[in-house]
Scaffold this motif. Structure first.
Motif, PDB file in Angstrom:
ATOM      1  N   ASP A 136       0.966  -1.198   0.176  1.00 35.64           N
ATOM      2  CA  ASP A 136       0.010  -0.161   0.033  1.00 35.64           C
ATOM      3  C   ASP A 136       0.948   1.371   0.104  1.00 35.64           C
ATOM      4  N   ASN A 162      -0.852   6.402  -2.926  1.00 35.95           N
ATOM      5  CA  ASN A 162      -1.418   6.777  -1.549  1.00 35.95           C
ATOM      6  C   ASN A 162      -0.603   7.862  -0.753  1.00 35.95           C
ATOM      7  N   THR A 193      -4.493   5.304   3.166  1.00 37.13           N
ATOM      8  CA  THR A 193      -5.441   4.551   2.608  1.00 37.13           C
ATOM      9  C   THR A 193      -6.739   4.410   3.520  1.00 37.13           C
TER      10      THR A 193
END
Length: 144
Positions: A44, A49, A61
């Motif tokens: 992630d 992000n 996120t």
């Protein structure tokens, strides 16, 4: 039951009031809070992000579960990670509407501007903006 955004902010103000404005203790406590953030998956930590407007790298996120928004965040600096952890604590497990309409008063009430510079204040504002945008996007998606 989930605590209101206002209640969580008041708890944070109370915690920081114990430190009595001691800058070193405050910074240490903020870094400690950052260490308690749940681990963010390396997958992630992508360019998509990254919160724009932060001097440090901040990854963020958001997901919607049972009508409540959950945030995951991380940063490459300890202080910034601590600051984003405060926002995650205040805004996670709230409805998108509550997040979008939230008045965040805790930074001012705890005197955050005394111990974070202008650059970090701008980054903090960018994190808040991004979290509200995620809430708005998740709300729109849920209503579609």
């Amino acid at each position: 039951m989930t605590e209101s955004i206002e209640k969580v902010q008041n708890k944070i103000i109370e915690e920081f009031s114990i430190l009595d404005g001691d800058q070193e203790m405050t910074n240490f406590y903020i870094m400690e809070l950052g260490q308690k953030l749940p681990e963010m998956d390396e997958a992630d930590k992508t360019e998509d992000n990254i919160v724009k407007g932060c001097q440090s790298k901040v990854w963020l996120t958001a997901s919607l579960q049972n009508g409540k928004v959950g945030y995951l965040a991380d940063s490459n600096t300890a202080i910034t990670k601590g600051l984003v952890s405060l926002l995650v604590r205040v805004l996670s497990n709230q409805t998108p509407d509550n997040i979008i309409n939230a008045e965040l008063f805790f930074p001012q009430k705890m005197g955050m501007d005394r111990f974070i510079g202008t650059q970090r204040s701008n980054g903090f504002a960018a994190m808040v903006k991004q979290m509200k945008l995620y809430a708005l996007a998740l709300k729109s998606k849920a209503e579609a």
